[in-house]
Design a protein around this motif. Structure first.
Motif, short mmCIF file in Angstrom:
data_model
loop_
_atom_site.label_atom_id
_atom_site.label_comp_id
_atom_site.label_asym_id
_atom_site.label_seq_id
_atom_site.Cartn_x
_atom_site.Cartn_y
_atom_site.Cartn_z
N CYS A 70 4.37 3.88 0.22
CA CYS A 70 5.10 3.29 -1.13
C CYS A 70 4.88 3.99 -2.17
O CYS A 70 5.51 3.10 -3.29
N ARG A 106 3.51 0.33 -7.70
CA ARG A 106 3.33 0.87 -8.72
C ARG A 106 2.50 2.33 -8.78
O ARG A 106 1.95 2.38 -7.47
N PHE A 117 -6.07 1.73 -13.67
CA PHE A 117 -6.87 0.39 -13.72
C PHE A 117 -7.76 0.64 -14.47
O PHE A 117 -8.80 -0.15 -14.45
N ILE A 151 -10.14 -4.07 -7.43
CA ILE A 151 -9.30 -3.24 -6.43
C ILE A 151 -9.28 -3.33 -5.53
O ILE A 151 -8.46 -3.20 -4.31
N ILE A 180 -1.13 -8.14 -1.66
CA ILE A 180 -0.86 -9.08 -2.25
C ILE A 180 -0.09 -9.93 -1.99
O ILE A 180 0.55 -9.17 -1.33
N PRO A 199 0.48 -4.60 1.70
CA PRO A 199 -0.54 -5.10 2.92
C PRO A 199 -1.91 -4.74 2.50
O PRO A 199 -2.24 -4.32 1.98
C1 HEC Z 1 4.39 -1.26 2.30
C2 HEC Z 1 4.39 -0.10 1.15
C3 HEC Z 1 3.01 -0.36 0.65
C4 HEC Z 1 1.85 0.32 1.33
C5 HEC Z 1 1.62 0.95 2.70
C6 HEC Z 1 0.64 0.24 0.50
N1 HEC Z 1 0.88 -0.11 -1.05
FE1 HEC Z 1 0.23 -1.01 -2.95
N2 HEC Z 1 1.49 -2.16 -3.16
C7 HEC Z 1 2.78 -2.32 -3.06
C8 HEC Z 1 3.60 -2.91 -3.71
C9 HEC Z 1 5.56 -3.37 -3.53
C10 HEC Z 1 2.65 -3.32 -4.82
C11 HEC Z 1 3.04 -4.18 -5.63
C12 HEC Z 1 2.71 -5.34 -5.60
C13 HEC Z 1 3.12 -5.94 -6.42
O1 HEC Z 1 4.81 -6.09 -7.21
O2 HEC Z 1 2.51 -7.10 -7.31
C14 HEC Z 1 0.82 -2.56 -4.42
C15 HEC Z 1 0.41 -2.92 -5.63
C16 HEC Z 1 -0.37 -2.24 -5.02
C17 HEC Z 1 -1.91 -1.94 -6.06
C18 HEC Z 1 -2.03 -3.52 -7.26
C19 HEC Z 1 -2.37 -2.42 -8.16
C20 HEC Z 1 -1.73 -2.94 -9.82
O3 HEC Z 1 -1.54 -1.98 -10.75
O4 HEC Z 1 -2.27 -3.90 -9.41
C21 HEC Z 1 -2.88 -1.47 -5.52
C22 HEC Z 1 -4.13 -1.31 -6.01
C23 HEC Z 1 -2.74 -1.10 -4.31
N3 HEC Z 1 -1.18 -1.63 -4.03
C24 HEC Z 1 -3.08 0.19 -3.49
C25 HEC Z 1 -2.81 0.30 -2.13
C26 HEC Z 1 -3.06 1.54 -1.29
C27 HEC Z 1 -4.82 1.54 -1.73
C28 HEC Z 1 -2.69 1.84 -0.22
C29 HEC Z 1 -3.20 1.91 0.61
C30 HEC Z 1 -4.28 2.08 1.51
C31 HEC Z 1 -1.23 1.24 -0.73
N4 HEC Z 1 -1.45 -0.49 -1.62
C32 HEC Z 1 -0.59 1.15 0.48
C33 HEC Z 1 3.56 -2.09 -1.47
C34 HEC Z 1 2.11 -0.82 -0.88
#
Ligand code: HEC
Length: 137
Positions: free
Chosen positions: A73, A84, A91, A99, A107, A113
């Motif tokens: 993602c 993002r 960060f 984090i 979120i 997720p």
């Molecule tokens: C299914 C898609 C998906 C997966 C897989 C995923 N993320 Fe995300 N993540 C997102 C989305 C979409 C956002 C932004 C949400 C929002 O609009 O605030 C996000 C936001 C975040 C943020 C906050 C970023 C910020 O600048 O505030 C962090 C940290 C993060 N993800 C870490 C991770 C990590 C580490 C993993 C793996 C363990 C992970 N994500 C896996 C979709 C995903």
């Protein structure tokens, strides 16, 4: 007779066999509970003990996990996609604990997720710190 030091003599342990009841005694229940607590404490102790230092092997696995699973993602080089970018500059000014919380709980209302079922808190902390340092790219 030979007890010139009689003052210090004590009665030797009398065995009082108590097998009247076949029902599980409170003592046995208490012992079982105590053993469970000891086992739990040991398990928790292990987790805490391993918290500061994940093994090299686990760190390598987590790095791969972040690249693959988070990358699906956040972009294969974590430069952003549906989610993002997860680059160090994103960060700045935010603590690793925040984090790590996002990683564990996700979120709500977005595609991000929760990963609590797959990662321990120590592992989430490690990933958060590694991302902040820019060690995983
Ligand atoms: C299914 C898609 C998906 C997966 C897989 C995923 N993320 Fe995300 N993540 C997102 C989305 C979409 C956002 C932004 C949400 C929002 O609009 O605030 C996000 C936001 C975040 C943020 C906050 C970023 C910020 O600048 O505030 C962090 C940290 C993060 N993800 C870490 C991770 C990590 C580490 C993993 C793996 C363990 C992970 N994500 C896996 C979709 C995903």
């Amino acid at each position: 007779m030979y007890d010139h030091m009689a003052v210090r003599t004590t009665k030797s342990g009398q065995k009082a066999p108590r097998h009247k009841s076949r029902r599980v005694s409170y003592v046995e229940i208490a012992a079982a509970i105590a053993l469970t607590c000891i086992a739990l404490a040991a398990a928790i102790g292990d987790t805490i003990a391993s918290a500061p230092g994940l093994t090299q092997e686990r760190q390598r696995q987590l790095t791969e996990f972040v690249r693959q699973d988070c990358g699906s993602c956040h972009g294969m080089t974590l430069k952003g996609g549906l989610g993002r970018p997860l680059s160090a500059d994103m960060f700045e000014g935010r603590g690793a604990d925040i984090i790590a919380e996002i990683i564990l709980d996700g979120i709500p209302g977005t595609a991000m997720p929760p990963w609590r079922a797959l990662l321990t808190e120590a592992e989430a902390d490690w990933i958060a710190e590694a991302l902040k340092r820019g060690d995983i790219r």
